[in-house]
Design an enzyme around this catalytic site. Structure first.
Site, PDB file in Angstrom:
ATOM      1  N   ASP A   1      47.128  28.357  31.446  1.00 13.47           N
ATOM      2  CA  ASP A   1      46.709  29.398  32.370  1.00 13.47           C
ATOM      3  C   ASP A   1      45.493  30.096  31.741  1.00 13.47           C
ATOM      4  O   ASP A   1      45.213  29.895  30.549  1.00 13.47           O
ATOM      5  CB  ASP A   1      47.893  30.367  32.522  1.00 13.47           C
ATOM      6  CG  ASP A   1      47.512  31.634  33.232  1.00 13.47           C
ATOM      7  OD1 ASP A   1      46.999  31.539  34.351  1.00 13.47           O
ATOM      8  OD2 ASP A   1      47.725  32.728  32.671  1.00 13.47           O
TER       9      ASP A   1
ATOM     10  N   ASP B   1      43.971  33.830  32.738  1.00 16.71           N
ATOM     11  CA  ASP B   1      44.046  35.283  32.564  1.00 16.71           C
ATOM     12  C   ASP B   1      45.303  35.706  31.816  1.00 16.71           C
ATOM     13  O   ASP B   1      46.422  35.360  32.203  1.00 16.71           O
ATOM     14  CB  ASP B   1      44.025  35.972  33.939  1.00 16.71           C
ATOM     15  CG  ASP B   1      42.708  35.772  34.648  1.00 16.71           C
ATOM     16  OD1 ASP B   1      41.675  36.188  34.098  1.00 16.71           O
ATOM     17  OD2 ASP B   1      42.700  35.177  35.738  1.00 16.71           O
TER      18      ASP B   1
HETATM   19  O1  C5P Z   1      44.434  32.956  35.488  1.00 17.15           O
HETATM   20  P1  C5P Z   1      45.713  33.439  36.138  1.00 17.15           P
HETATM   21  O2  C5P Z   1      46.400  32.365  36.931  1.00 17.15           O
HETATM   22  O3  C5P Z   1      46.593  34.125  35.163  1.00 17.15           O
HETATM   23  O4  C5P Z   1      45.244  34.568  37.199  1.00 17.15           O
HETATM   24  C1  C5P Z   1      46.170  35.353  37.862  1.00 17.15           C
HETATM   25  C2  C5P Z   1      46.142  36.801  37.441  1.00 17.15           C
HETATM   26  O5  C5P Z   1      45.094  37.468  38.113  1.00 17.15           O
HETATM   27  C3  C5P Z   1      47.418  37.502  37.840  1.00 17.15           C
HETATM   28  O6  C5P Z   1      48.259  37.662  36.734  1.00 17.15           O
HETATM   29  C4  C5P Z   1      46.968  38.845  38.453  1.00 17.15           C
HETATM   30  O7  C5P Z   1      47.451  39.966  37.744  1.00 17.15           O
HETATM   31  C5  C5P Z   1      45.461  38.810  38.384  1.00 17.15           C
HETATM   32  N1  C5P Z   1      44.847  39.221  39.658  1.00 17.15           N
HETATM   33  C6  C5P Z   1      43.904  40.237  39.658  1.00 17.15           C
HETATM   34  N2  C5P Z   1      43.311  40.621  40.839  1.00 17.15           N
HETATM   35  C7  C5P Z   1      43.604  40.009  42.002  1.00 17.15           C
HETATM   36  C8  C5P Z   1      44.549  38.968  42.019  1.00 17.15           C
HETATM   37  C9  C5P Z   1      45.148  38.609  40.804  1.00 17.15           C
HETATM   38  O8  C5P Z   1      43.624  40.793  38.584  1.00 17.15           O
HETATM   39  N3  C5P Z   1      43.012  40.379  43.111  1.00 17.15           N
HETATM   40 MG    MG Z   2      47.855  34.615  33.686  1.00 20.50          MG
END
Ligand code: C5P
Ligand code: MG
Length: 297
Positions: free
Chosen positions: A49, A51
């Site tokens: 993954d 983030d």
């Molecule tokens: O890279 P990863 O799959 O972890 O990305 C998902 C993350 O992005 C989630 O854990 C969520 O907290 C974050 N997110 C965000 N803003 C959004 C949608 C998701 O920061 N609008």
């Molecule tokens: Mg993540």
């Protein structure tokens, strides 16, 4: 009875004795690692993954941005839109990490979050050439020890799939600016579509959100077909949604799942211990994954 087993594992890989490490079944971890070591690095693929897994969750008590946040706080986004995106984050992030709700309960709300955020982003006439600056000006940080991790995998030609529900164009820029976008790295994520003048018009393909990585993996059969000779998987994630990232792997043999538990640690530890083989509590480094790679080399 578990003590001696833990000691054996730590003897193999001393970093597994770090205070941040928790394991439901250290013996199973040991067996899996021994099998993987015997099979050799040419049978391994790594799926991670992005983030809060490859990037840091916090630094000196301050949250580090996700790929979405990097864009959201940049100059490219109007202040009105920033406010709306911030409201969405404040509403939905607590739901994402709420251990009293099941994935089934969270799923429609997470789809709502992603859909609403992406609709807002699409209205902002983002320019592809501004993304570089947005990343440069952000506090994005890969975890300590990232260089060793990326370089080791590249040096041994182990494919690294970065599988993210974040923003592909942004995360690729983070990896590129860190100087580790090696040829063994492939990214599956939400990528922007730009018109001929370089202005964003929409997102490409199917939306990837936190709980449909299994479907995302199954849409990318071509990638996993190419890696058919690599049935062993090291999986790195920080969400329970990341556990299905390896569901597309063909004829899979061993999967070792490492989970970073960054937030609401006490409440969420039982479910993380149940599903990840190794859980790392508030560990902002790649020390454990690197030690495992060292053992496998
Ligand atoms: O890279 P990863 O799959 O972890 O990305 C998902 C993350 O992005 C989630 O854990 C969520 O907290 C974050 N997110 C965000 N803003 C959004 C949608 C998701 O920061 N609008
Ligand atoms: Mg993540």
């Amino acid at each position: 009875k578990q003590r001696p087993v833990i000691r054996i594992t730590c003897k193999m890989i001393p970093a597994l004795g770090n205070t941040s490490v928790r394991m439901r079944d250290p013996q199973r971890v040991e067996e899996t690692l021994r099998c993987m070591q015997k099979a050799g690095l040419n049978t391994l693929q790594v799926i991670s993954d992005f983030d809060m897994t490859l990037t840091r969750f916090a630094r000196n008590g301050k949250r580090c941005p996700t790929s979405h946040n990097i864009l959201e706080i940049s100059k490219m986004i109007s202040s009105e839109c920033k406010e709306k995106l911030k409201d969405l984050l404040d509403k939905y992030y607590p739901i994402e990490i709420d251990s009293s709700k099941t994935i089934e309960e969270k799923l429609p709300l997470m789809v709502e979050w992603w859909t609403r955020a992406h609709a807002l982003i699409m209205q902002q006439k983002i320019r592809k050439d501004q993304l570089t600056l947005a990343v440069q000006e952000s506090d994005a940080m890969l975890r300590e020890g990232y260089q060793e991790f990326f370089d080791c995998l590249n040096q041994h030609s182990v494919p690294l799939l970065i599988f993210s529900a974040g923003l592909g164009d942004v995360l690729e820029e983070v990896v590129r600016q860190a100087g580790v976008f090696h040829p063994n790295v492939k990214v599956i994520s939400n990528f922007m579509d730009f018109d001929e003048t370089g202005v964003m018009t929409s997102f490409k393909g199917e939306l990837i959100h936190i709980y449909n990585k299994r479907e995302g993996a199954l849409l990318n059969t071509g990638h996993f077909e190419e890696l058919r000779s690599r049935p062993n998987v090291l999986l790195l994630g920080d969400s329970l949604g990341d556990l299905t990232m390896a569901d597309g792997v063909q004829e899979v043999e061993k999967v070792l799942k490492i989970g970073f538990l960054n937030d609401k640690v006490d409440e969420r530890l039982p479910s993380y211990l149940n599903s990840y083989d190794i859980v790392l509590l508030k560990d902002e480094t790649m020390e454990v994954p690197n030690a495992i790679l060292d053992f496998l080399v």
